[in-house]
Design a protein around this motif. Structure first.
Motif, PDB file in Angstrom:
ATOM      1  N   ASN A   1      -2.245  -4.440 -10.803  1.00 31.98           N
ATOM      2  CA  ASN A   1      -3.342  -5.009 -10.009  1.00 31.98           C
ATOM      3  C   ASN A   1      -3.045  -5.137  -8.520  1.00 31.98           C
ATOM      4  OD1 ASN A   1      -4.767  -5.356 -12.458  1.00 31.98           O
ATOM      5  ND2 ASN A   1      -3.668  -7.288 -12.781  1.00 31.98           N
ATOM      6  N   LYS A   2      -2.034  -4.441  -8.039  1.00 31.70           N
ATOM      7  CA  LYS A   2      -1.752  -4.453  -6.597  1.00 31.70           C
ATOM      8  C   LYS A   2      -2.207  -3.116  -6.008  1.00 31.70           C
ATOM      9  CE  LYS A   2       0.815  -8.240  -6.884  1.00 31.70           C
ATOM     10  NZ  LYS A   2       0.129  -9.519  -6.778  1.00 31.70           N
ATOM     11  N   ASN A   3      -2.809  -3.193  -4.819  1.00 34.26           N
ATOM     12  CA  ASN A   3      -3.326  -1.972  -4.200  1.00 34.26           C
ATOM     13  C   ASN A   3      -2.313  -1.232  -3.343  1.00 34.26           C
ATOM     14  OD1 ASN A   3      -5.917  -2.067  -5.267  1.00 34.26           O
ATOM     15  ND2 ASN A   3      -6.477  -3.662  -3.795  1.00 34.26           N
ATOM     16  N   SER A   4      -1.345  -1.963  -2.802  1.00 37.33           N
ATOM     17  CA  SER A   4      -0.345  -1.276  -1.983  1.00 37.33           C
ATOM     18  C   SER A   4       1.049  -1.676  -2.441  1.00 37.33           C
ATOM     19  CB  SER A   4      -0.543  -1.606  -0.509  1.00 37.33           C
ATOM     20  OG  SER A   4      -0.596  -2.997  -0.315  1.00 37.33           O
ATOM     21  N   VAL A   5       1.753  -0.696  -2.987  1.00 37.58           N
ATOM     22  CA  VAL A   5       3.050  -0.959  -3.615  1.00 37.58           C
ATOM     23  C   VAL A   5       4.093  -0.014  -3.033  1.00 37.58           C
ATOM     24  CG1 VAL A   5       4.301  -1.016  -5.816  1.00 37.58           C
ATOM     25  CG2 VAL A   5       1.852  -1.550  -5.767  1.00 37.58           C
TER      26      VAL A   5
ATOM     27  N   GLU B   1       1.550  -5.064  -0.427  1.00 39.95           N
ATOM     28  CA  GLU B   1       1.360  -6.330  -1.153  1.00 39.95           C
ATOM     29  C   GLU B   1       2.639  -6.737  -1.858  1.00 39.95           C
ATOM     30  OE1 GLU B   1      -2.624  -5.104  -3.033  1.00 39.95           O
ATOM     31  OE2 GLU B   1      -2.307  -7.178  -3.661  1.00 39.95           O
ATOM     32  N   ILE B   2       3.367  -5.706  -2.325  1.00 40.64           N
ATOM     33  CA  ILE B   2       4.571  -6.008  -3.108  1.00 40.64           C
ATOM     34  C   ILE B   2       5.602  -4.886  -2.949  1.00 40.64           C
ATOM     35  CG2 ILE B   2       3.701  -4.929  -5.242  1.00 40.64           C
ATOM     36  CD1 ILE B   2       4.947  -7.280  -6.790  1.00 40.64           C
TER      37      ILE B   2
ATOM     38  N   LEU C   1       7.609   8.473  -9.096  1.00 39.50           N
ATOM     39  CA  LEU C   1       7.139   8.204 -10.469  1.00 39.50           C
ATOM     40  C   LEU C   1       7.452   6.783 -10.907  1.00 39.50           C
ATOM     41  CD1 LEU C   1       8.045  11.577 -12.173  1.00 39.50           C
ATOM     42  CD2 LEU C   1       5.789  10.757 -11.477  1.00 39.50           C
ATOM     43  N   MET C   2       8.639   6.290 -10.541  1.00 35.83           N
ATOM     44  CA  MET C   2       8.996   4.916 -10.885  1.00 35.83           C
ATOM     45  C   MET C   2       7.982   3.958 -10.244  1.00 35.83           C
ATOM     46  SD  MET C   2      10.424   2.403  -8.756  1.00 35.83           S
ATOM     47  CE  MET C   2      11.115   0.791  -8.896  1.00 35.83           C
ATOM     48  N   THR C   3       7.616   4.240  -8.987  1.00 35.97           N
ATOM     49  CA  THR C   3       6.677   3.358  -8.287  1.00 35.97           C
ATOM     50  C   THR C   3       5.296   3.418  -8.937  1.00 35.97           C
ATOM     51  OG1 THR C   3       7.927   3.878  -6.280  1.00 35.97           O
ATOM     52  CG2 THR C   3       5.876   2.677  -5.987  1.00 35.97           C
ATOM     53  N   LEU C   4       4.868   4.624  -9.333  1.00 34.70           N
ATOM     54  CA  LEU C   4       3.573   4.769 -10.003  1.00 34.70           C
ATOM     55  C   LEU C   4       3.572   4.010 -11.335  1.00 34.70           C
ATOM     56  CD1 LEU C   4       0.785   6.245  -9.997  1.00 34.70           C
ATOM     57  CD2 LEU C   4       1.873   8.050 -11.347  1.00 34.70           C
ATOM     58  N   ALA C   5       4.646   4.185 -12.105  1.00 34.85           N
ATOM     59  CA  ALA C   5       4.733   3.515 -13.415  1.00 34.85           C
ATOM     60  C   ALA C   5       4.696   1.998 -13.246  1.00 34.85           C
ATOM     61  CB  ALA C   5       6.020   3.937 -14.130  1.00 34.85           C
ATOM     62  N   GLU C   6       5.445   1.488 -12.278  1.00 35.90           N
ATOM     63  CA  GLU C   6       5.473   0.039 -12.054  1.00 35.90           C
ATOM     64  C   GLU C   6       4.107  -0.474 -11.588  1.00 35.90           C
ATOM     65  OE1 GLU C   6       7.683  -2.314 -12.644  1.00 35.90           O
ATOM     66  OE2 GLU C   6       9.264  -0.986 -13.396  1.00 35.90           O
ATOM     67  N   THR C   7       3.390   0.366 -10.818  1.00 37.35           N
ATOM     68  CA  THR C   7       2.075  -0.037 -10.317  1.00 37.35           C
ATOM     69  C   THR C   7       1.067  -0.141 -11.458  1.00 37.35           C
ATOM     70  OG1 THR C   7       2.509   1.089  -8.229  1.00 37.35           O
ATOM     71  CG2 THR C   7       0.217   0.574  -8.709  1.00 37.35           C
ATOM     72  N   ILE C   8       1.140   0.796 -12.397  1.00 37.41           N
ATOM     73  CA  ILE C   8       0.123   0.807 -13.453  1.00 37.41           C
ATOM     74  C   ILE C   8       0.506  -0.096 -14.635  1.00 37.41           C
ATOM     75  CG2 ILE C   8      -1.087   2.310 -15.108  1.00 37.41           C
ATOM     76  CD1 ILE C   8      -1.048   4.454 -12.899  1.00 37.41           C
ATOM     77  N   LEU C   9       1.792  -0.089 -15.014  1.00 36.31           N
ATOM     78  CA  LEU C   9       2.176  -0.826 -16.217  1.00 36.31           C
ATOM     79  C   LEU C   9       3.216  -1.926 -16.004  1.00 36.31           C
ATOM     80  CD1 LEU C   9       2.598   2.209 -18.669  1.00 36.31           C
ATOM     81  CD2 LEU C   9       0.660   0.652 -18.569  1.00 36.31           C
TER      82      LEU C   9
ATOM     83  N   GLY D   1      12.701   6.231  -3.575  1.00 29.95           N
ATOM     84  CA  GLY D   1      11.586   5.303  -3.496  1.00 29.95           C
ATOM     85  C   GLY D   1      10.256   6.001  -3.533  1.00 29.95           C
ATOM     86  N   GLY D   2       9.215   5.213  -3.388  1.00 24.91           N
ATOM     87  CA  GLY D   2       7.880   5.774  -3.398  1.00 24.91           C
ATOM     88  C   GLY D   2       6.878   4.788  -2.824  1.00 24.91           C
ATOM     89  N   ILE D   3       5.738   5.324  -2.437  1.00 24.98           N
ATOM     90  CA  ILE D   3       4.655   4.499  -1.895  1.00 24.98           C
ATOM     91  C   ILE D   3       3.405   4.807  -2.718  1.00 24.98           C
ATOM     92  CG2 ILE D   3       3.315   3.950   0.182  1.00 24.98           C
ATOM     93  CD1 ILE D   3       5.642   5.734   1.617  1.00 24.98           C
ATOM     94  N   VAL D   4       2.772   3.780  -3.259  1.00 19.50           N
ATOM     95  CA  VAL D   4       1.561   3.991  -4.044  1.00 19.50           C
ATOM     96  C   VAL D   4       0.444   3.118  -3.470  1.00 19.50           C
ATOM     97  CG1 VAL D   4       0.479   3.731  -6.318  1.00 19.50           C
ATOM     98  CG2 VAL D   4       2.785   4.680  -6.143  1.00 19.50           C
ATOM     99  N   MET D   5      -0.606   3.763  -2.987  1.00 26.89           N
ATOM    100  CA  MET D   5      -1.748   3.036  -2.439  1.00 26.89           C
ATOM    101  C   MET D   5      -2.958   3.314  -3.324  1.00 26.89           C
ATOM    102  SD  MET D   5      -0.845   1.650   0.622  1.00 26.89           S
ATOM    103  CE  MET D   5       0.738   1.691   1.463  1.00 26.89           C
TER     104      MET D   5
END
Ligand SMILES: [Zn+2]
Length: 303
Positions: free
Chosen positions: A129-133, A245-246, A116-124, A144-148
């Protein structure tokens, strides 16, 4: 309108979200880690409080359509079941989503807090604007988490992204999970206290250790360098495996130690990455701080 709740071993945090934005937030210490009934009642009260806030505060611009719940520990996402949380063990095998959904008659989803932390950081946050986090959180435990493409990667049974138990030395420090050399054994609060012992002959809290380093204590600076090198070894593995990407580093320990930890980590990471182009992978501190898990839980409905 959505509710996001993050159930941690120390605190429960909740947010009310509208159109992908936080409109209210609350936080209280977790009342019990040993009594399931007390903990469930606290969670119910919490949700009631947030619902009231949405109605009373005139925030209910749209009906409440979902409750997202984050837990510190692995979640079988498909079956919506908490597996074996190391810190709040009474939640083990609990179908918490179903319990909440039955009580409030509102769609409820449970998810691992690192995801959830990774999803939140990816969206807000830092990963916009990164596709792979890839996210890694350093606190009592390391998760941790992986968000693509803005989607959480779960793997077959929901537990992908358990970075904390990636071993960087199979003869290394003993971890609370029973294995050796896990990142958590070096980067979790207990691990940092162990490293401080190697430098000072006494265990020092991570908070005190970064305060000492900031005041110029050279041994404390050295200790953070050592912790950073362990983080860097883990980050290099992550980059070699996912080429994201990040990478976003979050959690209370990273927030407190900041560059004391991040600079040596990045240096070590770049030394260990195989491909030249991937050495440039950016590694940044999380932006959303302590509510990231709860915000991510609310964002589960943000389709
Ligand atoms: Zn471990």
């Amino acid at each position: 309108m959505y509710i996001g709740i993050d159930i941690g071993g120390t605190n429960i945090k909740g947010v009310l979200m509208n159109n992908g934005k936080v409109v209210a937030k609350i936080q209280h210490p977790t009342q019990s880690k040993t009594n399931k009934k007390i903990l469930l009642e606290q969670i119910f009260k919490y949700i009631e409080k947030l619902i009231k806030k949405s109605v009373k505060g005139g925030l209910a611009r749209s009906p409440l359509a979902g409750i997202g719940v984050g837990v510190a520990g692995p979640v079988d996402f498909e079956n919506q079941k908490i597996l074996n949380p190391p810190n709040v063990v009474i939640l083990k095998n609990l179908e918490l989503g179903k319990i909440i959904e039955k009580k409030f008659k509102i769609k409820t989803i449970i998810e691992n807090d690192g995801h959830l932390m990774t999803l939140a950081e990816t969206i807000l946050g830092a990963g916009k604007n990164k596709n792979s986090v890839v996210g890694i959180t350093l606190g009592t435990g390391v998760g941790g988490g992986i968000v693509m493409n803005k989607k959480i990667i779960h793997g077959k049974t929901g537990t992908a992204g358990e970075m904390g138990h990636m071993s960087i030395d199979r003869y290394g420090r003993k971890c609370s999970c029973g294995s050796r050399g896990c990142l958590e054994a070096y980067l979790g609060e207990g691990g940092i206290r162990k490293t401080s012992y190697e430098f000072f002959n006494k265990r020092i809290r991570s908070y005190d250790l970064h305060q000492m380093a900031r005041k110029g204590n050279s041994k404390a600076i050295q200790a953070w360098k050592e912790v950073g090198k362990h983080l860097g070894a883990g980050l290099a593995n992550i980059v070699d495996m996912f080429n994201p990407e990040i990478i976003i580093v979050g959690g209370g320990i990273a927030r407190g130690a900041g560059e004391l930890l991040m600079n040596p980590a990045k240096k070590e990471m770049r030394k260990n990455i195989l491909s030249k182009s991937a050495k440039k992978t950016s590694v940044v501190l999380a932006k959303l701080n302590e509510y990231a898990g709860a915000i991510g839980a609310g964002l589960l409905f943000n389709k």
